[in-house]
Design a protein around this motif. Structure first.
Motif, PDB file in Angstrom:
ATOM      1  N   GLY A 182       4.291  -8.622  11.047  1.00 43.41           N
ATOM      2  CA  GLY A 182       4.991  -7.366  10.280  1.00 43.41           C
ATOM      3  C   GLY A 182       6.334  -7.974  10.015  1.00 43.41           C
ATOM      4  N   PRO A 183       7.182  -7.298   9.388  1.00 43.35           N
ATOM      5  CA  PRO A 183       7.111  -6.022   9.273  1.00 43.35           C
ATOM      6  C   PRO A 183       6.030  -5.423   8.307  1.00 43.35           C
ATOM      7  N   LEU A 184       5.780  -4.194   8.553  1.00 40.65           N
ATOM      8  CA  LEU A 184       4.706  -3.579   7.654  1.00 40.65           C
ATOM      9  C   LEU A 184       4.984  -2.405   6.823  1.00 40.65           C
ATOM     10  N   TYR A 185       5.077  -1.181   7.225  1.00 42.61           N
ATOM     11  CA  TYR A 185       5.209  -0.123   6.406  1.00 42.61           C
ATOM     12  C   TYR A 185       6.904   0.225   6.618  1.00 42.61           C
ATOM     13  N   LEU A 186       7.375   0.717   5.220  1.00 47.16           N
ATOM     14  CA  LEU A 186       8.870   0.743   5.427  1.00 47.16           C
ATOM     15  C   LEU A 186       8.963   2.207   5.051  1.00 47.16           C
ATOM     16  N   GLU A 187      10.195   2.868   5.403  1.00 48.57           N
ATOM     17  CA  GLU A 187      10.739   4.007   4.848  1.00 48.57           C
ATOM     18  C   GLU A 187      12.111   4.089   5.266  1.00 48.57           C
ATOM     19  N   PHE A 188      13.165   4.626   4.361  1.00 49.01           N
ATOM     20  CA  PHE A 188      14.530   4.617   4.548  1.00 49.01           C
ATOM     21  C   PHE A 188      15.021   5.958   4.683  1.00 49.01           C
ATOM     22  N   THR A 189      15.610   6.329   5.760  1.00 53.41           N
ATOM     23  CA  THR A 189      16.114   7.553   6.264  1.00 53.41           C
ATOM     24  C   THR A 189      17.143   7.627   7.267  1.00 53.41           C
ATOM     25  N   GLY A 190      17.903   8.429   7.295  1.00 54.98           N
ATOM     26  CA  GLY A 190      19.246   8.455   8.432  1.00 54.98           C
ATOM     27  C   GLY A 190      20.041   7.217   8.295  1.00 54.98           C
ATOM     28  N   GLN A 191      20.333   6.769   6.871  1.00 48.33           N
ATOM     29  CA  GLN A 191      20.891   5.569   6.590  1.00 48.33           C
ATOM     30  C   GLN A 191      20.467   4.291   7.325  1.00 48.33           C
ATOM     31  N   LYS A 192      19.107   4.156   7.703  1.00 53.98           N
ATOM     32  CA  LYS A 192      18.559   2.972   8.232  1.00 53.98           C
ATOM     33  C   LYS A 192      17.240   2.629   7.598  1.00 53.98           C
ATOM     34  N   VAL A 193      17.071   1.441   7.731  1.00 51.12           N
ATOM     35  CA  VAL A 193      15.543   1.183   7.011  1.00 51.12           C
ATOM     36  C   VAL A 193      14.605   1.110   8.421  1.00 51.12           C
ATOM     37  N   TYR A 195       5.474  -2.346  12.970  1.00 50.24           N
ATOM     38  CA  TYR A 195       4.786  -3.589  13.166  1.00 50.24           C
ATOM     39  C   TYR A 195       4.012  -3.639  14.397  1.00 50.24           C
ATOM     40  N   GLU A 196       3.437  -4.869  14.458  1.00 47.57           N
ATOM     41  CA  GLU A 196       2.376  -5.351  15.429  1.00 47.57           C
ATOM     42  C   GLU A 196       2.714  -6.367  16.544  1.00 47.57           C
ATOM     43  N   ASP A 197       2.440  -6.042  17.790  1.00 52.50           N
ATOM     44  CA  ASP A 197       2.861  -7.275  18.713  1.00 52.50           C
ATOM     45  C   ASP A 197       1.725  -7.413  19.832  1.00 52.50           C
ATOM     46  N   PRO A 198       1.009  -8.288  19.550  1.00 51.18           N
ATOM     47  CA  PRO A 198      -0.275  -8.469  20.308  1.00 51.18           C
ATOM     48  C   PRO A 198       0.130  -8.835  21.568  1.00 51.18           C
ATOM     49  N   SER A 199       1.434  -9.235  21.914  1.00 53.29           N
ATOM     50  CA  SER A 199       1.526  -9.580  23.278  1.00 53.29           C
ATOM     51  C   SER A 199       1.462  -8.430  24.370  1.00 53.29           C
TER      52      SER A 199
END
Length: 647
Positions: free
Chosen positions: A121-132, A136-140
Motif C-alpha cells: 500500500g497505500p491502496l484505496y484513497l478518500e478525502f474527508t474531515g480535512q484528511k486523506v 493498506y495491508e500488513d502481512p506481519s
C-alpha cells in the motif's frame, strides 16, 4: 457522488528506493486512453477528469469531452486517486513506492510526498474531515487496516503525519485491502468494505466517523453477507445507507447493517449527488433513480470504472478498447430514451386517405398529452412538409390519417422533441403510393444503316403532371464503349425530343422519363444496327473487260490473283472469303473461309490459279455478326469481284 475511486490492480509489495516524477503536457486533442485503470475522480471547477494508469505509472488529466490534456508520470504502482474538498490538491496512492503523492490539481506539479510504512500500500484513497484516508495491508499481522494523513501538518515531506492502524475495531479480520468511500452529504464519514479470504470468503462492512480527533465505529458487519464478496461499496447521499457491489442496499444504525432492498444484479456502481445510481452490469452501464427497479437509461459500454460529474449532468466511464481503456463521456444520464415506432401501409393510392399508427414507449412514460411532430417527405415536398402534430394516448399508442398528394415513395417521420426527463427521439416509415402510367415511344427500332450514317432518333412522351424532361442515351455494342447521355431536355409542344447517333456500331438507344408526382418513370429502348465498311481490291490481272454486261478482271491461266479486303477494324475480327465458280450455266460454291484482319483492317488472300483457260470465278468479303469474332456490327456483304482465266 463527488468523488469515487475504483481500481482493478492487484496489490503487490514492491519496494523502490526512489521514484522520479515528471509532468508531460499533451499535444493536440486526443482521446484519453490508459492501459490499466487505477482510480478516477472528477474536478468540477476545472472541468477535468483525473485517471490513474497503473500500466504506465501515470496520472492523466482529460477534459469533459474525454480528450487528454495533461499527465504526470513516475507514480510507481499508482492505485487510486482522491481530491481535496477545496479541489486544490489531487492525491495519488503509489503502492510501488509506498507513498501518497500530492499534486497541484491545476498543473499536476508535485506539492508533497507522504511515505506510508506499509508492506502493501497505500491502496484505496478518500478525502474527508480535512484528511486523506487510505487502506493498506500488513502481512506481519495478517490484516488490512485504515490509515490517514493530515496535509496541514508539517514537515512537507510527510514525516510524522501518517497514522496507521486507524480502524476502530479490536479484530479487523480483513485480509484484503478494503474498499473505501466518502460523500459530501456526510462529511467526516467513511464506508469500508472488504472480503476475508484467509479461511472462508466472508465479508466485512464498516461505517467509521472520522470527524473527531480519533475514528469512531458507527456500524460493523463481519461475515455472512449474501453476495459473499464485497468488491465495491458506496455511501448513499443523505440516506444513511450503503450500496454494495452496485446491487444491495443496507441501512446502518445502532451499530449494525440492515438489508433495505436491491437493484438488479450488477458488479459496482457510483452514485451522483442527486442520488442517481450508475451501475456497471455486464457490458452495460445502467442508470437508476433511487430505489427504482427499472433503469432510466442504459448505455452499451464494457466499463471498468465510473465517475459522476459533480453536477450530476454526465457520467465518465473507462470503457474497454483495443490495448486498454478509453475515457467516454455519457451524456443525459438522467433522461430516458424513448422508442418510437411508425407503421404506414406498404402501398397506397395517391389522393386517397391512409392511416399511420405507432407507439411511443420509454422506461419513464411520456408526460400526459405528449405531442409528436409529423413530417411527410415526397416528390412534391423533398425537404419535408409538417403535418398536424399527433397526441400520444395513455397507453403510448397514436394514429393519424393523411391523403398523400404525390405518388412514389412517401416517408412519414414522427419525432418527439424531448423534455426534462426524456431525450429526443424519432422514427420513419415509407409507403409506396401509386402513380399513373404514361406513354413513351422511340422510333428506328430494328433499322439497319451503312457505317457512319448520322441517324436522328425521336422519342415521344405522353401525358404527365409537371415533368416534361426526357433523357436520350446511346449504348454502343462492345465493352470498350460506355453508355453515353446524348441529350436531356424538355419535349417540344408535340411531346417530342430528338438526338442524333453516328452509327458506327450496333447501338441500343434509350429514352428515359424519370417520372413526377403523378406519373411513374418509364424507359423505352430502340436497337439499331450499323453495317461495316468493306471493299475488295483485285490485283495481278492483265486487263479488265466485260463478259456480257459484267466486268471481269482477266488473268492468265497460271497467274494467282491477289484479293485484298479492307474492312472496319475491331479487335479479333475476321472477314469471311466466299468463292464461287460458274459451271453448267450457274454459279456454284467453291467454299468459304475466314481470314483475320490486320490492325490496319486489311486482309490479303492469294487465289490459286486453275491452270486452264475459260474458267470464270467470283469472290466477295463478308462480315458475319458473331461468326466474324464479334457482334458490334450488323452482318455486311461486300460486292462480288469477277475473275476470268484465259490462255
Amino acid at each position: 457522488m463527488r468523488r469515487r475511486s475504483i481500481s482493478t490492480a492487484t496489490a503487490l509489495a514492491v519496494v523502490f528506493s526512489s521514484v522520479a516524477l515528471s509532468v508531460v503536457t499533451a499535444g493536440p486533442a486526443a482521446a484519453a486512453t490508459i492501459g490499466s485503470p487505477a482510480g478516477i475522480v472528477v474536478h468540477s471547477a476545472l472541468k477535468r477528469v483525473f485517471i490513474g494508469d497503473d500500466a504506465t505509472g501515470s496520472v492523466i488529466a482529460a477534459d469533459y469531452n474525454g480528450n487528454r490534456v495533461d499527465s504526470v508520470r513516475g507514480i510507481h504502482g499508482v492505485f487510486d486517486l482522491a481530491l481535496s474538498d477545496d479541489g486544490a490538491t489531487l492525491y495519488a496512492a503509489a503502492r510501488g513506492s509506498h507513498e501518497i503523492v500530492a499534486l497541484d490539481a491545476a498543473t499536476l506539479d508535485i506539492k508533497a510526498r507522504y511515505p506510508v510504512a506499509a508492506s502493501i500500500g497505500p491502496l484505496y484513497l478518500e478525502f474527508t474531515g480535512q484528511k486523506v484516508w487510505f487502506t493498506y495491508e500488513d502481512p506481519s499481522d495478517g490484516y488490512s487496516n485504515l490509515g490517514s494523513i493530515d496535509p496541514a501538518a508539517t514537515p512537507a515531506d510527510g514525516s510524522e503525519t501518517v497514522a496507521l492502524r486507524q480502524l476502530p475495531h479490536p479484530s479487523p479480520a480483513i485480509s484484503g485491502g478494503a474498499r473505501i468511500d466518502s460523500d459530501p452529504s456526510a462529511p467526516g464519514l467513511l464506508a469500508l468494505g472488504a472480503t476475508d479470504f484467509d479461511d472462508t470468503a466472508t465479508d466485512m462492512m464498516a461505517i467509521v466517523d472520522v470527524s473527531g480527533s480519533a475514528p469512531q465505529l458507527t456500524a460493523w458487519h463481519d461475515g455472512g453477507y449474501s453476495l459473499n464478496y464485497v468488491n465495491d461499496i458506496d455511501l448513499v447521499p443523505g440516506a444513511g445507507e450503503v450500496l454494495v457491489d452496485g446491487t444491495e442496499r443496507h441501512t446502518y444504525a445502532d451499530g449494525k447493517f440492515t438489508a433495505a432492498g436491491a437493484y438488479p444484479a450488477g458488479q459496482r456502481a457510483d452514485i451522483a449527488p442527486n442520488g442517481l445510481v450508475a451501475q456497471v452490469s455486464g457490458t452495460n452501464v445502467a442508470v437508476y433513480r433511487p430505489g427504482a427497479k427499472t433503469p432510466v437509461r442504459t448505455y452499451a459500454a464494457d466499463t471498468d470504472a465510473l465517475a459522476w460529474a459533480p453536477d450530476s449532468s454526465r457520467l465518465f466511464a473507462l470503457v474497454s478498447a483495443p490495448g486498454g481503456y478509453v475515457l467516454k463521456t455519457l451524456t443525459d444520464p438522467a433522461k430516458s430514451v424513448p422508442t418510437l415506432t411508425v407503421n404506414a401501409p406498404a402501398t397506397a393510392t395517391r389522393a386517397k386517405k391512409l392511416t399511420v399508427t405507432g407507439k411511443a414507449s420509454a422506461t419513464l412514460p411520456l408526460p400526459a398529452g405528449a405531442e409528436l411532430q409529423v413530417t411527410r417527405t415526397d416528390m412534391e415536398s423533398p425537404g419535408g412538409k409538417a403535418l398536424p402534430p399527433v397526441t400520444v394516448k395513455p397507453d403510448g399508442t397514436y394514429s393519424f390519417t393523411d391523403t398523400p398528394p404525390a405518388g412514389g415513395t412517401v416517408t412519414y417521420k414522427v419525432a418527439y422533441a424531448g423534455d426534462t426527463d426524456h431525450t429526443p427521439a424519432s422514427a420513419t416509415d415509407g409507403v409506396t403510393v401509386s402513380r399513373a402510367a404514361t406513354t413513351l415511344t422511340l422510333n428506328k427500332h430494328g433499322n439497319r444503316y451503312n457505317y457512319g450514317t448520322d441517324v436522328s432518333f425521336t422519342a415521344h412522351l405522353g401525358t404527365t403532371y409537371k415533368n416534361r424532361t426526357v433523357e436520350i442515351w446511346a449504348n454502343p455494342y462492345g465493352a470498350d464503349k460506355p453508355n453515353k447521355l446524348l441529350k436531356t431536355a424538355k419535349t417540344n409542344s408535340s411531346g417530342n425530343i430528338s438526338a442524333t447517333v453516328d452509327m458506327t456500331r450496333n447501338t441500343v438507344v434509350s429514352a428515359v422519363f424519370k417520372g413526377d408526382a403523378h406519373y411513374k418513370p418509364k424507359t423505352v429502348t430502340s436497337t439499331a444496327y450499323a453495317r461495316v465498311k468493306v471493299a475488295t481490291a483485285v490485283s495481278k490481272h492483265y486487263k479488265t473487260a466485260k463478259i456480257g454486261s459484267t466486268s471481269y478482271s482477266w488473268f492468265h491461266k497460271n497467274t494467282d490473283p491477289l484479293l485484298t479486303t479492307t474492312m472496319t477494324y475491331y479487335s479479333g475480327r475476321k472477314q469471311r472469303f466466299d468463292l464461287q465458280v460458274y459451271y453448267n450455266g450457274a454459279w456454284r460454291s467453291g467454299g468459304s473461309e475466314y481470314f483475320a484482319l490486320g490492325t490496319n483492317g486489311k486482309s490479303a488472300v492469294a487465289l490459286e490459279a486453275p491452270g486452264e483457260s475459260g474458267v470464270r470465278a467470283r469472290m466477295r468479303s463478308v462480315y458475319v455478326k458473331d461468326s466474324s469474332g464479334d457482334n458490334v456490327n450488323s452482318t455486311t456483304y461486300g460486292v462480288w469481284k469477277y475473275l476470268y482465266f484465259s490462255k
